[in-house]
Write a protein that holds these residues in place. Sequence first.
Motif, mmCIF file in Angstrom:
data_model
loop_
_atom_site.group_PDB
_atom_site.id
_atom_site.type_symbol
_atom_site.label_atom_id
_atom_site.label_comp_id
_atom_site.label_asym_id
_atom_site.label_seq_id
_atom_site.Cartn_x
_atom_site.Cartn_y
_atom_site.Cartn_z
ATOM 1 N N SER A 3 -4.764 16.468 7.993
ATOM 2 C CA SER A 3 -5.051 17.321 6.922
ATOM 3 C C SER A 3 -3.638 17.396 6.299
ATOM 4 N N SER A 4 -2.475 17.488 7.111
ATOM 5 C CA SER A 4 -1.031 17.719 6.511
ATOM 6 C C SER A 4 -0.420 16.366 5.895
ATOM 7 N N THR A 5 -1.147 15.493 6.038
ATOM 8 C CA THR A 5 -0.620 14.067 5.412
ATOM 9 C C THR A 5 -1.293 13.899 3.919
ATOM 10 N N ARG A 6 -0.440 13.620 3.256
ATOM 11 C CA ARG A 6 -0.966 13.502 1.863
ATOM 12 C C ARG A 6 -0.783 11.828 1.533
ATOM 13 N N PRO A 7 -1.866 11.267 0.921
ATOM 14 C CA PRO A 7 -1.650 9.675 0.557
ATOM 15 C C PRO A 7 -0.361 9.546 -0.168
ATOM 16 N N CYS A 8 0.184 8.287 0.203
ATOM 17 C CA CYS A 8 1.422 7.874 -0.408
ATOM 18 C C CYS A 8 1.325 7.478 -1.750
ATOM 19 N N LYS A 9 2.151 7.388 -2.645
ATOM 20 C CA LYS A 9 2.028 6.928 -3.837
ATOM 21 C C LYS A 9 2.144 5.128 -3.770
ATOM 22 N N VAL A 10 1.222 4.474 -4.492
ATOM 23 C CA VAL A 10 0.982 3.045 -4.387
ATOM 24 C C VAL A 10 1.384 2.477 -5.602
ATOM 25 N N ILE A 11 2.419 1.759 -5.564
ATOM 26 C CA ILE A 11 3.257 1.019 -6.581
ATOM 27 C C ILE A 11 3.000 -0.369 -6.561
ATOM 28 N N VAL A 12 2.163 -1.001 -7.620
ATOM 29 C CA VAL A 12 1.905 -2.432 -7.623
ATOM 30 C C VAL A 12 2.765 -3.199 -8.582
ATOM 31 N N VAL A 13 3.421 -4.453 -8.091
ATOM 32 C CA VAL A 13 3.763 -5.403 -8.824
ATOM 33 C C VAL A 13 2.993 -6.458 -9.149
ATOM 34 N N CYS A 14 2.398 -6.849 -10.294
ATOM 35 C CA CYS A 14 1.396 -8.019 -10.549
ATOM 36 C C CYS A 14 2.061 -8.936 -11.717
ATOM 37 N N GLY A 15 1.405 -9.887 -11.765
ATOM 38 C CA GLY A 15 1.409 -11.129 -12.762
ATOM 39 C C GLY A 15 0.772 -12.120 -12.112
ATOM 40 N N SER A 16 -0.093 -12.872 -13.114
ATOM 41 C CA SER A 16 -1.185 -13.619 -12.389
ATOM 42 C C SER A 16 -0.790 -15.118 -11.799
ATOM 43 N N SER A 17 0.325 -15.433 -12.284
ATOM 44 C CA SER A 17 0.829 -16.751 -11.869
ATOM 45 C C SER A 17 1.896 -16.759 -10.915
ATOM 46 N N GLU A 83 -3.457 5.893 3.447
ATOM 47 C CA GLU A 83 -3.479 7.439 4.362
ATOM 48 C C GLU A 83 -2.589 7.570 5.398
ATOM 49 N N GLY A 84 -1.491 6.802 5.565
ATOM 50 C CA GLY A 84 -0.680 7.169 6.698
ATOM 51 C C GLY A 84 -0.716 6.450 7.879
ATOM 52 N N ARG A 85 -1.486 5.392 8.011
ATOM 53 C CA ARG A 85 -1.705 4.495 9.401
ATOM 54 C C ARG A 85 -0.946 3.248 9.431
ATOM 55 N N PRO A 86 -0.013 2.747 10.306
ATOM 56 C CA PRO A 86 0.516 1.662 10.460
ATOM 57 C C PRO A 86 -0.428 0.333 10.505
ATOM 58 N N VAL A 87 -0.115 -0.656 10.153
ATOM 59 C CA VAL A 87 -1.034 -1.898 10.184
ATOM 60 C C VAL A 87 -0.249 -3.089 10.453
ATOM 61 N N VAL A 88 -0.798 -4.082 10.896
ATOM 62 C CA VAL A 88 -0.230 -5.374 11.183
ATOM 63 C C VAL A 88 -0.611 -6.346 10.355
ATOM 64 N N ASP A 89 -0.138 -7.106 9.542
ATOM 65 C CA ASP A 89 -0.700 -7.892 8.542
ATOM 66 C C ASP A 89 -0.923 -9.319 9.135
#
Length: 213
Positions: A3-17, A83-89
């Motif tokens: 409950s004390s964790t706020r979602p991070c800001k998601v900043i996207v870089v795009c470009g189709s090709s 949501e503040g949880r680590p991942v392995v890609d």
Amino acid sequence: MNSSTRPCKVIVVCGSSSGVGKSTLVDRLSQLISNASALYFDAYQATTEFPPDLFEDLANGKDVDPKHIRSPLFYRDLCALREGRPVVDPWNREVTPGAYLIVEEPFGREREGMAELIDYIACIQLPMDIALARRLLRNLKQDFNHLPTEERIQFMESTLLQYLNGGRIAYQKLYELVAADCDLILDGLETTDEMALAVITDLKRRGILQDQG
């Protein structure tokens, strides 16, 4: 999510090709922005489901809905990081969450579920011929330099044929679709640092990025 964790800001870089510089700009932004991590669509490409005739349909004037481009593992990991949880890609790299998440996402807000997760999009605009040249040079010097010369030539031929047989039109249409709903258009002819500065300046102006000190 705690409950004390706020979602991070998601900043996207795009470009189709491929070859416009998305990954390089994501790298640089994640270095320049304090407490930022990075997530790359390229790592999930092998697990992404594309419509079977995507390029052909676009080149022939048919409507293609990016919602049909599905990448459930990418979406799952993006939600977890937000949501503040680590991942392995899929490249076996651990990604730890931060206050900001810089994401390479070629299709911006257009894919299913993405609009609700994204706070900001910067879209790189680059002439298609330059993007193609950059892609081929990267493939020759980096991605496929371990292959025999004949195989590299065959790859170049197939890439150029795809580009001439509808690929250019398809990339252009995808760019126009994605750029219509982005927050900032970047000039891909500028250096990576120039583009990164433009993004950071705009993020601060909009109140998304706090003072970095």
